[in-house]
Design a protein around this motif. Sequence first.
Motif, short mmCIF file in Angstrom:
data_model
loop_
_atom_site.label_atom_id
_atom_site.label_comp_id
_atom_site.label_asym_id
_atom_site.label_seq_id
_atom_site.Cartn_x
_atom_site.Cartn_y
_atom_site.Cartn_z
N GLN A 98 0.83 -1.21 0.00
CA GLN A 98 0.00 0.00 0.00
C GLN A 98 0.86 1.26 0.00
O GLN A 98 0.54 2.24 -0.69
N ASP A 99 1.97 1.24 0.76
CA ASP A 99 2.89 2.39 0.76
C ASP A 99 3.46 2.61 -0.64
O ASP A 99 3.51 3.72 -1.15
N TRP A 100 3.92 1.52 -1.24
CA TRP A 100 4.50 1.59 -2.59
C TRP A 100 3.47 2.13 -3.58
O TRP A 100 3.75 3.03 -4.37
N MET A 104 3.46 5.52 -6.11
CA MET A 104 3.38 5.41 -7.56
C MET A 104 2.12 6.08 -8.12
O MET A 104 2.14 6.65 -9.21
N ILE A 105 1.03 6.02 -7.37
CA ILE A 105 -0.21 6.65 -7.83
C ILE A 105 -0.03 8.15 -7.98
O ILE A 105 -0.39 8.74 -9.01
N GLU A 144 16.94 5.12 2.19
CA GLU A 144 15.54 4.81 2.51
C GLU A 144 14.54 5.53 1.62
O GLU A 144 13.42 5.82 2.01
N HIS A 145 14.94 5.77 0.38
CA HIS A 145 14.07 6.46 -0.59
C HIS A 145 13.76 5.57 -1.79
O HIS A 145 13.59 6.07 -2.90
N ALA A 146 13.67 4.27 -1.58
CA ALA A 146 13.51 3.35 -2.72
C ALA A 146 12.27 3.68 -3.54
O ALA A 146 12.32 3.75 -4.78
N ALA A 147 11.14 3.88 -2.88
CA ALA A 147 9.90 4.14 -3.62
C ALA A 147 9.96 5.49 -4.32
O ALA A 147 9.56 5.62 -5.49
N TYR A 148 10.46 6.50 -3.64
CA TYR A 148 10.54 7.83 -4.24
C TYR A 148 11.48 7.83 -5.44
O TYR A 148 11.14 8.36 -6.52
#
Length: 252
Positions: A98-100, A104-105, A144-148
């Motif tokens: 859900q965080d990921w 992305m959304i 710690e910025h993998a998603a960003y």
Amino acid sequence: MLLTGKNALVTGGGRGIGRGITEKLLAAGARVLVAQRQALDADLADNPNLFYVEANLADSGAPADIARAASELLGGVDVLVNNAGLMFEQPIEEMSEQDWDRMMILNLRAPVFLARELLGQMRRRGGGSIINIGSIEGLSANPEHAAYCASKAGLHGLTRALAVDLGRDGIRCNAIAPGWIDSDLSNAYIDAQRDPAGARLGLLAMHPVGRTGAPQDIGGAVVFLASDEAAFITGQVLVIDGGRTAKLPLPF
């Protein structure tokens, strides 16, 4: 003025980098529609060339609603600035799906489908310019910025793909990759460090120009890329970071 007669849409255009972009577009003669959740403050709302549509870009129906408002309020859009986004720090072992997806959304899906919804308007007006606000973290990474980082790298890739696909319609697509830009959020991040004064000095030392960026630094580049002065520029990612990524780090 460079953008007289042009209509622009800026997501998240009422605060931070987005506000700097909005102010520069207005100063260059454009009419601007801001799409965001928060209402505009009085300083912006009183401008007769500025319009507002309430929108939550996390909603799948938001791009169509925004495009409808652009047609009704402006008569169509020449310039799309995909500025709104989300950033959080999280180690990957703690990250949920859900965080990921939330990252992305907002950072990648919304720009894709907002561009799709506005293509018809740009084509009818003879072309246009799409400007995606990426990040130097689409090129490198902070901890710690993998998603960003993944979302911004994806936005840079989308920029190149749209440039290839839409050039035949007279629609250019470029991205801007800002470095450290001063804002309430970035200042709060510095203030939260163990030694805020030392952290700020260390941050300044990373920038060859001797300062961090201002939202207007990004706004000026947006105006250029939106204008006919950039008519032969498409598919590019312009890094605006005061030389930070050009400087090799030294241990002393």
